[in-house]
Design an enzyme around this catalytic site. Sequence first.
Site, PDB file in Angstrom:
ATOM      1  N   TYR A  37       0.864  -1.178   0.000  1.00 37.66           N
ATOM      2  CA  TYR A  37       0.000   0.000   0.000  1.00 37.66           C
ATOM      3  C   TYR A  37       0.899   1.225   0.000  1.00 37.66           C
ATOM      4  CZ  TYR A  37       0.328   0.164   5.249  1.00 37.66           C
ATOM      5  OH  TYR A  37       0.742   0.225   6.560  1.00 37.66           O
ATOM      6  N   THR A  38       0.339   2.363  -0.459  1.00 41.05           N
ATOM      7  CA  THR A  38       1.168   3.561  -0.587  1.00 41.05           C
ATOM      8  C   THR A  38       1.488   4.195   0.759  1.00 41.05           C
ATOM      9  OG1 THR A  38      -0.852   4.837  -0.984  1.00 41.05           O
ATOM     10  CG2 THR A  38       0.395   4.080  -2.922  1.00 41.05           C
ATOM     11  N   GLU A 101       1.861  -0.890  -6.215  1.00 37.21           N
ATOM     12  CA  GLU A 101       1.479  -0.011  -5.116  1.00 37.21           C
ATOM     13  C   GLU A 101      -0.033   0.236  -5.199  1.00 37.21           C
ATOM     14  OE1 GLU A 101       2.958   1.422  -2.578  1.00 37.21           O
ATOM     15  OE2 GLU A 101       5.131   1.329  -2.953  1.00 37.21           O
ATOM     16  N   ASP A 153       2.734  -3.447   5.033  1.00 37.21           N
ATOM     17  CA  ASP A 153       1.795  -3.362   3.918  1.00 37.21           C
ATOM     18  C   ASP A 153       1.761  -4.654   3.088  1.00 37.21           C
ATOM     19  OD1 ASP A 153       4.489  -2.350   3.344  1.00 37.21           O
ATOM     20  OD2 ASP A 153       3.782  -1.852   1.342  1.00 37.21           O
TER      21      ASP A 153
END
Length: 263
Positions: A37-38, A101, A153
């Site tokens: 994830y960003t 991403e 993430d």
Amino acid sequence: MNASLFDPDYADAVLRASPSFDERRDGKAADILLLHYTGLRDGASAEDWLCDPQSSVSCHYIVHEDGRVVQMVAEAARAWHAGVSVWQGETDINSHSIGIEIVNGGHDHGMPDFPEKQIDAVIALARDIVGRNAIAPARVLAHSDVAPGRKADPGEKFPWARFAAAGIGHWVEPAPLGGGRYLTMGEAGQPVEALQSMLALYGYGIEVNGVFNGATATVVTAFQRHFRPQRVDGVADVSTIDTLHRLLAALPQFRKGQNSAAG
């Protein structure tokens, strides 16, 4: 290799080239799909950061909350997304992987749910990548798998079961939470060594020393975040150990060995 001179590898992607990439090393080809994830407040900021020459980070793709897919690095090139990481003894994960991403604020911004349209887009992209690159299901990984403790993430809200139902990734239904014997910080002995050995066999970077130390708890946490997200606490309870055992047993190399023994 010129950052601006490549065609999209994925038909539904638009291009925005990042300058942060180089060649895959030692003739390595992509055999890992790594999901992130960003971790930033919005997709525009994340995309700008991944394309900023000052950041020295990049990824092959970013998928926005509305399902838009942007390709920033050609799949043939080595994007800079994995950082310090290890899987199955390999430390140059960037040379082995294609990175996606996924726009999401992550743990630092309330861990929001992933929108349906976004997940549908990631599934379509991931299915295309693993098909074209012949990436094995057990090589579809979280950033937290290859960098336990350093990264969390795409997080415990990521719908791995839905991806597996779509034919992406390795998955078994997690064993239900319950009581029974568990392993935790400070314990030592053969049961801890067996746990560490199973985690290492699956691919995690962990020392097999028979001591349940902080490093072991960190890897157990990473495993739970991906494969047993109902409770992420670093304690190797019956549910965690059973889920790990069944994941290993479901790997093709172990099924083959079991079938040969049965025959």
